[in-house]
Design a protein around this motif. Structure first.
Motif, PDB file in Angstrom:
ATOM      1  N   LYS A 164       0.820  -1.221   0.000  1.00  0.00           N
ATOM      2  CA  LYS A 164       0.000   0.000   0.000  1.00  0.00           C
ATOM      3  C   LYS A 164       0.850   1.266   0.000  1.00  0.00           C
ATOM      4  N   ASN A 165       2.099   1.168   0.441  1.00  0.00           N
ATOM      5  CA  ASN A 165       2.992   2.327   0.498  1.00  0.00           C
ATOM      6  C   ASN A 165       3.826   2.522  -0.761  1.00  0.00           C
ATOM      7  N   LEU A 166       3.663   1.648  -1.744  1.00  0.00           N
ATOM      8  CA  LEU A 166       4.413   1.778  -2.993  1.00  0.00           C
ATOM      9  C   LEU A 166       3.766   2.829  -3.885  1.00  0.00           C
ATOM     10  N   THR A 167       4.543   3.346  -4.833  1.00  0.00           N
ATOM     11  CA  THR A 167       4.022   4.307  -5.801  1.00  0.00           C
ATOM     12  C   THR A 167       3.023   3.605  -6.707  1.00  0.00           C
ATOM     13  N   MET A 168       1.834   4.156  -6.793  1.00  0.00           N
ATOM     14  CA  MET A 168       0.765   3.579  -7.618  1.00  0.00           C
ATOM     15  C   MET A 168       0.773   4.208  -9.004  1.00  0.00           C
ATOM     16  N   PRO A 169       0.234   3.556 -10.009  1.00  0.00           N
ATOM     17  CA  PRO A 169      -0.385   2.238  -9.949  1.00  0.00           C
ATOM     18  C   PRO A 169       0.667   1.123  -9.940  1.00  0.00           C
ATOM     19  N   LEU A 170       0.227  -0.062  -9.576  1.00  0.00           N
ATOM     20  CA  LEU A 170       1.101  -1.225  -9.591  1.00  0.00           C
ATOM     21  C   LEU A 170       0.911  -1.969 -10.907  1.00  0.00           C
ATOM     22  N   ILE A 171       2.018  -2.397 -11.495  1.00  0.00           N
ATOM     23  CA  ILE A 171       1.992  -3.267 -12.672  1.00  0.00           C
ATOM     24  C   ILE A 171       2.495  -4.614 -12.187  1.00  0.00           C
ATOM     25  N   LEU A 172       1.669  -5.615 -12.288  1.00  0.00           N
ATOM     26  CA  LEU A 172       2.002  -6.950 -11.796  1.00  0.00           C
ATOM     27  C   LEU A 172       2.411  -7.839 -12.958  1.00  0.00           C
ATOM     28  N   CYS A 173       3.462  -8.617 -12.757  1.00  0.00           N
ATOM     29  CA  CYS A 173       3.899  -9.532 -13.809  1.00  0.00           C
ATOM     30  C   CYS A 173       4.379 -10.838 -13.197  1.00  0.00           C
ATOM     31  N   CYS A 174       4.464 -11.862 -14.039  1.00  0.00           N
ATOM     32  CA  CYS A 174       4.944 -13.183 -13.614  1.00  0.00           C
ATOM     33  C   CYS A 174       5.513 -13.874 -14.852  1.00  0.00           C
ATOM     34  N   ALA A 175       5.407 -15.174 -14.930  1.00  0.00           N
ATOM     35  CA  ALA A 175       5.929 -15.900 -16.087  1.00  0.00           C
ATOM     36  C   ALA A 175       4.967 -15.833 -17.275  1.00  0.00           C
ATOM     37  N   SER A 176       3.675 -16.061 -17.014  1.00  0.00           N
ATOM     38  CA  SER A 176       2.711 -16.141 -18.119  1.00  0.00           C
ATOM     39  C   SER A 176       1.544 -15.165 -18.006  1.00  0.00           C
ATOM     40  N   GLY A 177       1.330 -14.611 -16.827  1.00  0.00           N
ATOM     41  CA  GLY A 177       0.191 -13.727 -16.604  1.00  0.00           C
ATOM     42  C   GLY A 177      -0.855 -14.330 -15.687  1.00  0.00           C
ATOM     43  N   ASN A 178      -0.747 -15.628 -15.376  1.00  0.00           N
ATOM     44  CA  ASN A 178      -1.734 -16.274 -14.503  1.00  0.00           C
ATOM     45  C   ASN A 178      -1.611 -15.812 -13.045  1.00  0.00           C
ATOM     46  N   ARG A 179      -0.401 -15.876 -12.505  1.00  0.00           N
ATOM     47  CA  ARG A 179      -0.211 -15.462 -11.108  1.00  0.00           C
ATOM     48  C   ARG A 179      -0.430 -13.960 -10.946  1.00  0.00           C
ATOM     49  N   SER A 180      -0.003 -13.183 -11.947  1.00  0.00           N
ATOM     50  CA  SER A 180      -0.216 -11.734 -11.845  1.00  0.00           C
ATOM     51  C   SER A 180      -1.702 -11.402 -11.928  1.00  0.00           C
ATOM     52  N   ASN A 181      -2.482 -12.202 -12.634  1.00  0.00           N
ATOM     53  CA  ASN A 181      -3.932 -12.015 -12.667  1.00  0.00           C
ATOM     54  C   ASN A 181      -4.529 -12.288 -11.286  1.00  0.00           C
ATOM     55  N   GLN A 182      -4.073 -13.353 -10.633  1.00  0.00           N
ATOM     56  CA  GLN A 182      -4.554 -13.661  -9.276  1.00  0.00           C
ATOM     57  C   GLN A 182      -4.188 -12.526  -8.310  1.00  0.00           C
ATOM     58  N   ALA A 183      -2.953 -12.025  -8.441  1.00  0.00           N
ATOM     59  CA  ALA A 183      -2.500 -10.925  -7.583  1.00  0.00           C
ATOM     60  C   ALA A 183      -3.331  -9.672  -7.837  1.00  0.00           C
ATOM     61  N   GLN A 184      -3.637  -9.405  -9.097  1.00  0.00           N
ATOM     62  CA  GLN A 184      -4.422  -8.230  -9.455  1.00  0.00           C
ATOM     63  C   GLN A 184      -5.811  -8.301  -8.829  1.00  0.00           C
ATOM     64  N   GLN A 185      -6.425  -9.451  -8.876  1.00  0.00           N
ATOM     65  CA  GLN A 185      -7.748  -9.617  -8.271  1.00  0.00           C
ATOM     66  C   GLN A 185      -7.685  -9.419  -6.755  1.00  0.00           C
ATOM     67  N   LEU A 186      -6.688 -10.013  -6.123  1.00  0.00           N
ATOM     68  CA  LEU A 186      -6.533  -9.914  -4.677  1.00  0.00           C
ATOM     69  C   LEU A 186      -6.304  -8.464  -4.250  1.00  0.00           C
ATOM     70  N   LEU A 187      -5.409  -7.764  -4.941  1.00  0.00           N
ATOM     71  CA  LEU A 187      -5.087  -6.386  -4.571  1.00  0.00           C
ATOM     72  C   LEU A 187      -6.228  -5.425  -4.898  1.00  0.00           C
ATOM     73  N   SER A 188      -6.920  -5.660  -5.999  1.00  0.00           N
ATOM     74  CA  SER A 188      -8.071  -4.813  -6.354  1.00  0.00           C
ATOM     75  C   SER A 188      -9.152  -4.886  -5.285  1.00  0.00           C
ATOM     76  N   GLN A 189      -9.333  -6.069  -4.713  1.00  0.00           N
ATOM     77  CA  GLN A 189     -10.320  -6.231  -3.637  1.00  0.00           C
ATOM     78  C   GLN A 189      -9.946  -5.408  -2.405  1.00  0.00           C
ATOM     79  N   GLN A 190      -8.664  -5.068  -2.285  1.00  0.00           N
ATOM     80  CA  GLN A 190      -8.188  -4.240  -1.175  1.00  0.00           C
ATOM     81  C   GLN A 190      -8.215  -2.752  -1.532  1.00  0.00           C
TER      82      GLN A 190
END
Length: 92
Positions: free
Chosen positions: A47-73
Motif C-alpha cells: 500500500k505504500n508503494l508508488t501507484m499504480p502497480l503493474i504486476l507480472c509473472c511468467a505467463s500472466g496467470n499469477r499476476s492475474n490472481q495478484a491483481q484480483q486480490l489487490l483490487s479487492q483491497q
C-alpha cells in the motif's frame, strides 16, 4: 492510459509475483519481487508503494490472481502479464 503507456512512462511500481528463484533468473530492471503467496502478509508494504502497480509473472496467470486480490483491497493495479512483455514495453 494503457498498461503499456504506464510502463513506458515509468509511472507506478512493477511487482514481479514469481518466486524468488524465478525472479533471480531474470526480471524487469527496477521491479520488486513479492511472490504471490507473500502478498497477504505484505499488504501494508504494498500500500505504500508508488501507484499504480503493474504486476507480472511468467505467463500472466499469477499476476492475474495478484491483481484480483489487490483490487479487492482497493489498490490500483494492472496485470502486465509476462515479465518478458513488461520488460519489452519498458525498453521501447
Amino acid at each position: 492510459m494503457t498498461v503499456e503507456e504506464i510502463i513506458k512512462k515509468d509511472l507506478g511500481t512493477i511487482i514481479d509475483v514469481r518466486s524468488y528463484g524465478e525472479f533471480m533468473g531474470g526480471h524487469v530492471v527496477d521491479s520488486i519481487n513479492i511472490a504471490l503467496n507473500e502478498i497477504p502478509e505484505r499488504l501494508e508494504e504494498i500500500k505504500n508503494l508508488t501507484m499504480p502497480l503493474i504486476l507480472c509473472c511468467a505467463s500472466g496467470n499469477r499476476s492475474n490472481q495478484a491483481q484480483q486480490l489487490l483490487s479487492q483491497q482497493g489498490i490500483e493495479c494492472y496485470n502486465g502479464g509476462s515479465w518478458l512483455d513488461v520488460n519489452y514495453y519498458k525498453s521501447k
